[in-house]
Design an enzyme around this catalytic site. Structure first.
Site, PDB file in Angstrom:
ATOM      1  N   ASP A  35      -0.341   5.332   0.615  1.00  0.00           N
ATOM      2  CA  ASP A  35      -0.635   6.375   1.601  1.00  0.00           C
ATOM      3  C   ASP A  35      -0.901   5.758   2.971  1.00  0.00           C
ATOM      4  O   ASP A  35      -1.772   4.909   3.123  1.00  0.00           O
ATOM      5  CB  ASP A  35      -1.840   7.196   1.147  1.00  0.00           C
ATOM      6  CG  ASP A  35      -1.861   8.585   1.762  1.00  0.00           C
ATOM      7  OD1 ASP A  35      -1.006   8.876   2.613  1.00  0.00           O
ATOM      8  OD2 ASP A  35      -2.748   9.379   1.400  1.00  0.00           O
ATOM      9  N   ASP A  50       0.850  -1.192   0.000  1.00  0.00           N
ATOM     10  CA  ASP A  50       0.000   0.000   0.000  1.00  0.00           C
ATOM     11  C   ASP A  50       0.887   1.244   0.000  1.00  0.00           C
ATOM     12  O   ASP A  50       2.083   1.186   0.325  1.00  0.00           O
ATOM     13  CB  ASP A  50      -0.900  -0.033   1.244  1.00  0.00           C
ATOM     14  CG  ASP A  50      -1.731   1.217   1.387  1.00  0.00           C
ATOM     15  OD1 ASP A  50      -2.478   1.552   0.453  1.00  0.00           O
ATOM     16  OD2 ASP A  50      -1.609   1.884   2.431  1.00  0.00           O
TER      17      ASP A  50
END
Length: 263
Positions: free
Chosen positions: A12, A10
């Site tokens: 952010d 991932d």
């Protein structure tokens, strides 16, 4: 951590906060490269092209290439082309979604589409809503890149693709096929890009509701890093809400690197 064939990472909250790199992110990616462990940056963001995402990472000092980025737009376009090669699609979205659909061989139209594919669309209007609802009620398949209701911005939170999707669903009475996290389509597509089985992939993320839920749903192993949304203080709450326990929990990216044997 046996049989690791690839990581789905991932962005952010995991590697950066907005425009600021989370400490250790650059070293983690460099360590994966040195160790020869395949990985992809996997994001629900549907607005940016892969190269734009990679440029954002490089701007913070994290080495990245466009081909290492897997977005919800790419996964949505590939889902549609897999179901109906060359299908006609009406797009409610931005550059990343338009490029992904074109590269997947889909035919982009403005009338009578077979599919309505929708992501974040900051030019969305009442007319857009009316046309999308009519197309779907006439039989077009509704595809939503990602269900994020709100997004962070420099001015605070703003409505995301999921908020627009909720309006279209309310108007048409038809629930969309959802591609991005927490649904598993995005993770399944990402593992196919790496050429590995989901059981041999590790999903790394900070969000129990999206990253970890999507990884678990796709049959991947999961590593939660406490660098973003999920913290020591709210971890038990999110375990209860999601009914999911990550396979591993790391306080930060340095601990993750150690777990992976990079340092």
């Amino acid at each position: 951590m046996d049989n690791i064939e690839g990581l789905l990472i991932d962005l952010d909250g995991t590697l950066y906060h907005g425009r600021h790199m989370i400490p250790g992110a650059n070293l983690l990616i460099a360590g994966l490269r040195e160790a020869g462990i395949p990985f992809l940056f996997v994001t629900n963001n549907s607005s940016r092209t892969p190269e734009s995402v990679a440029a954002h990472l490089r701007g913070m000092g994290i080495e990245a290439k466009g081909e290492e980025v897997c977005t919800s737009s790419l996964a949505a376009a590939r889902y549609i082309s897999g179901e109906s090669p060359g299908a006609t699609v009406a797009i409610l979205g931005e550059e990343g979604l338009h490029q992904a659909c074109a590269e997947a061989g889909l035919t982009i139209v403005t009338e009578s589409p077979q599919y309505v594919v929708q992501g974040i669309d900051r030019s969305f209007t009442y007319d857009s809503l009316a046309r999308a609802a009519r197309w779907i009620m006439d039989g077009a398949v509704s595809v939503l890149t990602n269900p994020d209701l709100m997004l962070p911005s420099d001015d605070g939170v703003m409505p995301g693709a999921g908020t627009i999707g909720a309006a279209i669903e309310a108007a048409s009475g038809v629930a969309p096929i959802v591609i991005g996290k927490p649904h598993s389509h995005l993770m399944t597509y990402a593992t196919s890009l790496l050429g590995i089985e989901p059981k041999n992939a590790i999903v790394v993320g900070d969000n129990m509701r999206t990253d970890i839920a999507a990884g678990a749903g796709a049959g991947c192993r999961t590593v939660l890093v406490l660098t973003g949304l999920t913290t020591e203080d709210n971890l038990e709450h999110y375990k209860s809400v999601t009914g999911i326990t990550p396979d591993y929990i790391c306080a930060d990216l340095t601990e993750l690197g150690t777990l992976l044997g990079l340092y």
